[in-house]
Design an enzyme around this catalytic site. Structure first.
Site, PDB file in Angstrom:
ATOM      1  N   LYS A  60       0.969  -0.850   0.167  1.00 36.21           N
ATOM      2  CA  LYS A  60      -0.179   0.225  -0.309  1.00 36.21           C
ATOM      3  C   LYS A  60       1.057   0.952   0.182  1.00 36.21           C
ATOM      4  CE  LYS A  60      -4.628  -1.858   1.747  1.00 36.21           C
ATOM      5  NZ  LYS A  60      -4.922  -1.752   3.413  1.00 36.21           N
ATOM      6  N   SER A  79      -0.542   1.040   5.854  1.00 36.39           N
ATOM      7  CA  SER A  79      -1.439   0.935   6.860  1.00 36.39           C
ATOM      8  C   SER A  79      -2.514  -0.726   6.510  1.00 36.39           C
ATOM      9  CB  SER A  79      -1.717   0.858   8.164  1.00 36.39           C
ATOM     10  OG  SER A  79      -1.965   0.263   9.277  1.00 36.39           O
ATOM     11  N   ASP A  80      -2.182  -1.679   6.957  1.00 37.81           N
ATOM     12  CA  ASP A  80      -3.197  -2.371   6.952  1.00 37.81           C
ATOM     13  C   ASP A  80      -3.581  -3.638   8.502  1.00 37.81           C
ATOM     14  OD1 ASP A  80      -4.833  -4.012   5.080  1.00 37.81           O
ATOM     15  OD2 ASP A  80      -4.165  -5.987   5.719  1.00 37.81           O
ATOM     16  N   THR A  81      -5.125  -4.057   8.308  1.00 39.19           N
ATOM     17  CA  THR A  81      -5.356  -4.531  10.038  1.00 39.19           C
ATOM     18  C   THR A  81      -5.691  -5.651   8.927  1.00 39.19           C
ATOM     19  OG1 THR A  81      -5.390  -2.575  10.731  1.00 39.19           O
ATOM     20  CG2 THR A  81      -6.517  -4.316  11.614  1.00 39.19           C
ATOM     21  N   ALA A 116      -0.392  -3.871  10.811  1.00 34.79           N
ATOM     22  CA  ALA A 116       0.725  -3.670  10.434  1.00 34.79           C
ATOM     23  C   ALA A 116       1.609  -2.191   9.478  1.00 34.79           C
ATOM     24  CB  ALA A 116       2.181  -4.800   9.092  1.00 34.79           C
TER      25      ALA A 116
END
Length: 198
Positions: A60, A79-81, A116
């Site tokens: 991303k 960011s990723d969850t 992250a």
């Protein structure tokens, strides 16, 4: 150096804005642009949950940099969850029936939320992974159906938002609350300092 948030998430925008008062560069206001970077978020066969979420955050950030233009000086944050129960990654529900099944599986159980965050300027990329343990209370079928009727679970990993109505089901957390919302503040601040943005 321009800061770019490669996310359309209003929660990440709000959390990133909270870091403004920590800006050590008195002559430069803490501002950022938003570019929603669209990437393939498919899970690769055999990929561990932590590798998966770190890869998505990095991709991303790099996609956001490509959108912004590599000829300009910028640091892009991606960011990723994800929500992980046992070895199963619980993504965003496909439909209401899927949301009901996810919420039923979380009822009375603990799960992990992995977020992250990655920053890149096209030359250097830095990233962190934060894992938080979340304990749900027991949910009745009526609880689940009432929550789904609000629409809140439908665009969220694990079919709930801790900062919204879904917070009613969270009995306890061990770790970073802001990471569960979508952006770990302590770790993001450290990365921004490392990239000399703050």
């Amino acid at each position: 150096m321009k800061l770019v948030l490669a996310s359309g998430s209003p929660r990440r925008k709000e959390l990133l804005s909270q870091l403004a008062f920590l800006n050590t560069k008195a002559d430069v206001p803490f501002e950022f642009e938003i570019l929603a970077a669209d990437i393939d978020e498919s899970h690769k066969s055999g990929e561990s949950a932590d590798t998966f979420v770190l890869r998505l955050a990095q991709e991303k950030a790099l996609a956001g940099l490509a959108l912004f233009g590599t000829d300009k000086q910028a640091v892009v944050l991606g960011s990723d969850t994800i929500v992980v129960q046992g070895e199963t990654i619980l993504g965003k529900p496909k439909d209401e029936a899927d949301a009901a099944a996810i919420l039923a599986s979380l009822s009375g159980q603990s799960h992990r939320v992995m977020t992250a965050v990655a920053l890149t300027d096209g030359i250097k990329t830095v990233s962190r992974l934060v894992t938080t343990k979340v304990q749900f209370c027991e949910l009745t079928q009526a609880d689940i159906l009432s929550y789904i009727a609000t629409g809140e679970p439908m665009d969220k990993a694990g079919a709930y938002g801790i900062q919204g109505l879904g917070g009613n089901f969270v009995e306890a957390i061990e770790g970073s609350y802001s990471a569960v919302v979508g952006l770990p503040l302590v770790e993001t601040r450290a990365l921004l300092c490392e990239m000399q943005v703050l």
